[in-house]
Design a protein around this motif. Structure first.
Motif, PDB file in Angstrom:
ATOM      1  N   MET A 165       0.812  -1.185   0.000  1.00 13.47           N
ATOM      2  CA  MET A 165       0.000   0.000   0.000  1.00 13.47           C
ATOM      3  C   MET A 165       0.862   1.258   0.000  1.00 13.47           C
ATOM      4  N   THR A 166       2.069   1.125   0.528  1.00 14.92           N
ATOM      5  CA  THR A 166       2.970   2.278   0.497  1.00 14.92           C
ATOM      6  C   THR A 166       3.239   2.703  -0.938  1.00 14.92           C
ATOM      7  N   TRP A 167       3.497   1.728  -1.824  1.00 12.89           N
ATOM      8  CA  TRP A 167       3.776   2.043  -3.217  1.00 12.89           C
ATOM      9  C   TRP A 167       2.594   2.758  -3.858  1.00 12.89           C
ATOM     10  N   THR A 168       1.375   2.284  -3.627  1.00 10.46           N
ATOM     11  CA  THR A 168       0.219   2.931  -4.247  1.00 10.46           C
ATOM     12  C   THR A 168       0.046   4.345  -3.725  1.00 10.46           C
ATOM     13  N   ALA A 169       0.214   4.539  -2.423  1.00 14.78           N
ATOM     14  CA  ALA A 169       0.081   5.882  -1.850  1.00 14.78           C
ATOM     15  C   ALA A 169       1.146   6.821  -2.405  1.00 14.78           C
ATOM     16  N   GLU A 170       2.366   6.336  -2.514  1.00 16.60           N
ATOM     17  CA  GLU A 170       3.455   7.162  -3.043  1.00 16.60           C
ATOM     18  C   GLU A 170       3.267   7.488  -4.519  1.00 16.60           C
ATOM     19  N   ASN A 171       2.457   6.712  -5.214  1.00 15.13           N
ATOM     20  CA  ASN A 171       2.241   6.925  -6.639  1.00 15.13           C
ATOM     21  C   ASN A 171       0.887   7.547  -6.955  1.00 15.13           C
ATOM     22  N   GLY A 172       0.234   8.103  -5.944  1.00 16.04           N
ATOM     23  CA  GLY A 172      -0.963   8.900  -6.175  1.00 16.04           C
ATOM     24  C   GLY A 172      -2.283   8.159  -6.186  1.00 16.04           C
ATOM     25  N   CYS A 173      -2.307   6.940  -5.706  1.00 20.67           N
ATOM     26  CA  CYS A 173      -3.565   6.190  -5.674  1.00 20.67           C
ATOM     27  C   CYS A 173      -4.501   6.801  -4.626  1.00 20.67           C
TER      28      CYS A 173
END
Length: 56
Positions: A1-9
């Protein structure tokens, strides 16, 4: 979820990806949005990201 948050999800899509129910109460009654299309797009982005790591 960190990756999605960092990529604007958006948060609601992150919740869909992890099958979390946000809020509960009135939200769970009146907001029936499933965000399936957006979730599918984010799963594809994640797959593309993993493929790029494997290719390195």
């Amino acid at each position: 979820m960190t990756w999605t948050a960092e990529n604007g999800c958006p948060r609601e899509v992150c919740d869909r990806l992890t099958n979390h129910v946000a809020g509960g109460g009135v939200d769970s009654i009146y907001n029936a949005a499933t965000h399936n299309k957006a979730a599918g797009e984010w799963w594809q982005r994640w797959g593309d990201y993993l493929e790029s790591l494997a290719a390195e």
